[in-house]
Design a protein around this motif. Structure first.
Motif, PDB file in Angstrom:
ATOM      1  N   VAL A  65     -78.443 102.514 -33.204  1.00 45.03           N
ATOM      2  CA  VAL A  65     -77.814 102.324 -31.883  1.00 45.03           C
ATOM      3  C   VAL A  65     -76.785 101.198 -31.918  1.00 45.03           C
ATOM      4  O   VAL A  65     -75.716 101.305 -31.317  1.00 45.03           O
ATOM      5  CB  VAL A  65     -78.900 102.070 -30.814  1.00 45.03           C
ATOM      6  N   LEU A  66     -77.073 100.136 -32.648  1.00 43.07           N
ATOM      7  CA  LEU A  66     -76.163  98.991 -32.663  1.00 43.07           C
ATOM      8  C   LEU A  66     -74.949  99.187 -33.569  1.00 43.07           C
ATOM      9  O   LEU A  66     -73.842  98.768 -33.230  1.00 43.07           O
ATOM     10  CB  LEU A  66     -76.909  97.726 -33.092  1.00 43.07           C
ATOM     11  N   PHE A  67     -75.141  99.806 -34.729  1.00 38.15           N
ATOM     12  CA  PHE A  67     -74.057  99.870 -35.711  1.00 38.15           C
ATOM     13  C   PHE A  67     -73.231 101.144 -35.646  1.00 38.15           C
ATOM     14  O   PHE A  67     -72.166 101.221 -36.255  1.00 38.15           O
ATOM     15  CB  PHE A  67     -74.605  99.661 -37.119  1.00 38.15           C
ATOM     16  N   LEU A  68     -73.700 102.143 -34.938  1.00 37.76           N
ATOM     17  CA  LEU A  68     -72.904 103.343 -34.679  1.00 37.76           C
ATOM     18  C   LEU A  68     -72.717 103.417 -33.165  1.00 37.76           C
ATOM     19  O   LEU A  68     -73.454 104.113 -32.480  1.00 37.76           O
ATOM     20  CB  LEU A  68     -73.618 104.600 -35.193  1.00 37.76           C
ATOM     21  N   PRO A  69     -71.755 102.692 -32.628  1.00 37.54           N
ATOM     22  CA  PRO A  69     -71.709 102.427 -31.188  1.00 37.54           C
ATOM     23  C   PRO A  69     -71.940 103.626 -30.268  1.00 37.54           C
ATOM     24  O   PRO A  69     -72.905 103.637 -29.528  1.00 37.54           O
ATOM     25  CB  PRO A  69     -70.317 101.849 -30.981  1.00 37.54           C
ATOM     26  N   LEU A  70     -71.126 104.633 -30.277  1.00 36.14           N
ATOM     27  CA  LEU A  70     -71.321 105.743 -29.347  1.00 36.14           C
ATOM     28  C   LEU A  70     -72.146 106.855 -29.974  1.00 36.14           C
ATOM     29  O   LEU A  70     -73.006 107.446 -29.321  1.00 36.14           O
ATOM     30  CB  LEU A  70     -69.951 106.270 -28.903  1.00 36.14           C
ATOM     31  N   VAL A  71     -71.930 107.095 -31.237  1.00 36.51           N
ATOM     32  CA  VAL A  71     -72.653 108.155 -31.942  1.00 36.51           C
ATOM     33  C   VAL A  71     -74.142 107.824 -32.002  1.00 36.51           C
ATOM     34  O   VAL A  71     -74.988 108.709 -31.842  1.00 36.51           O
ATOM     35  CB  VAL A  71     -72.067 108.345 -33.360  1.00 36.51           C
ATOM     36  N   GLY A  72     -74.481 106.564 -32.214  1.00 38.18           N
ATOM     37  CA  GLY A  72     -75.878 106.154 -32.274  1.00 38.18           C
ATOM     38  C   GLY A  72     -76.619 106.423 -30.976  1.00 38.18           C
ATOM     39  O   GLY A  72     -77.777 106.840 -30.982  1.00 38.18           O
ATOM     40  N   LEU A  73     -75.944 106.204 -29.857  1.00 41.49           N
ATOM     41  CA  LEU A  73     -76.574 106.490 -28.566  1.00 41.49           C
ATOM     42  C   LEU A  73     -76.828 107.985 -28.396  1.00 41.49           C
ATOM     43  O   LEU A  73     -77.875 108.391 -27.888  1.00 41.49           O
ATOM     44  CB  LEU A  73     -75.701 105.967 -27.425  1.00 41.49           C
ATOM     45  N   TYR A  74     -75.871 108.814 -28.820  1.00 43.84           N
ATOM     46  CA  TYR A  74     -76.060 110.258 -28.719  1.00 43.84           C
ATOM     47  C   TYR A  74     -77.164 110.749 -29.647  1.00 43.84           C
ATOM     48  O   TYR A  74     -77.968 111.606 -29.271  1.00 43.84           O
ATOM     49  CB  TYR A  74     -74.763 111.010 -29.029  1.00 43.84           C
ATOM     50  N   ILE A  75     -77.234 110.210 -30.846  1.00 44.42           N
ATOM     51  CA  ILE A  75     -78.292 110.599 -31.783  1.00 44.42           C
ATOM     52  C   ILE A  75     -79.655 110.233 -31.203  1.00 44.42           C
ATOM     53  O   ILE A  75     -80.601 111.031 -31.236  1.00 44.42           O
ATOM     54  CB  ILE A  75     -78.068 109.928 -33.156  1.00 44.42           C
ATOM     55  N   TYR A  76     -79.770 109.038 -30.643  1.00 47.52           N
ATOM     56  CA  TYR A  76     -81.043 108.618 -30.049  1.00 47.52           C
ATOM     57  C   TYR A  76     -81.383 109.467 -28.830  1.00 47.52           C
ATOM     58  O   TYR A  76     -82.540 109.804 -28.599  1.00 47.52           O
ATOM     59  CB  TYR A  76     -81.003 107.135 -29.691  1.00 47.52           C
ATOM     60  N   LEU A  77     -80.387 109.839 -28.052  1.00 44.92           N
ATOM     61  CA  LEU A  77     -80.610 110.703 -26.895  1.00 44.92           C
ATOM     62  C   LEU A  77     -81.230 112.025 -27.326  1.00 44.92           C
ATOM     63  O   LEU A  77     -82.233 112.473 -26.755  1.00 44.92           O
ATOM     64  CB  LEU A  77     -79.298 110.964 -26.153  1.00 44.92           C
ATOM     65  N   PHE A  78     -80.657 112.671 -28.343  1.00 42.70           N
ATOM     66  CA  PHE A  78     -81.191 113.952 -28.792  1.00 42.70           C
ATOM     67  C   PHE A  78     -82.572 113.787 -29.418  1.00 42.70           C
ATOM     68  O   PHE A  78     -83.442 114.637 -29.255  1.00 42.70           O
ATOM     69  CB  PHE A  78     -80.224 114.641 -29.751  1.00 42.70           C
ATOM     70  N   TYR A  79     -82.796 112.694 -30.122  1.00 41.39           N
ATOM     71  CA  TYR A  79     -84.121 112.426 -30.678  1.00 41.39           C
ATOM     72  C   TYR A  79     -85.147 112.327 -29.552  1.00 41.39           C
ATOM     73  O   TYR A  79     -86.239 112.896 -29.643  1.00 41.39           O
ATOM     74  CB  TYR A  79     -84.104 111.136 -31.502  1.00 41.39           C
TER      75      TYR A  79
END
Length: 92
Positions: free
Chosen positions: A56-70
């Motif tokens: 979430v911290l090091f992949l700013p927008l993509v990390g949030l989307y990945i965590y959302l789908f998880y």
């Protein structure tokens, strides 16, 4: 005021002002903070929590989307059954 509204509708460069950038930054920070609170509130190992926090911290927008789908795939939807959603078919 009329000129500002016309500039907004015409998407001119004058519309890109500092308050808009600050609003975007604060919105992003809010999403990161709530995501981190969600990660550290889960019952998982500390290694998993550190892994998700780094994404979430090091992949700013993509990390949030990945965590959302998880979260969507790992969620427990049993509470929705009480309200009639995701009803299972009755066995005969």
């Amino acid at each position: 005021m009329r000129e500002a509204a016309v500039n907004l509708l015409q998407l001119k460069v004058q519309n890109l002002i500092d308050p808009i950038y600050w609003a975007i930054v604060f919105a992003w920070l809010g999403l990161v903070v709530t995501s981190l609170a969600s990660i550290w509130g889960r019952v998982t190992s500390n290694t998993s929590k550190l892994f998700w926090s780094a994404i979430v911290l090091f992949l700013p927008l993509v990390g949030l989307y990945i965590y959302l789908f998880y979260c969507l795939f790992a969620a427990d939807y049993s509470a929705f059954e009480r309200f009639g959603f995701f009803r299972r078919k009755l066995q005969d």
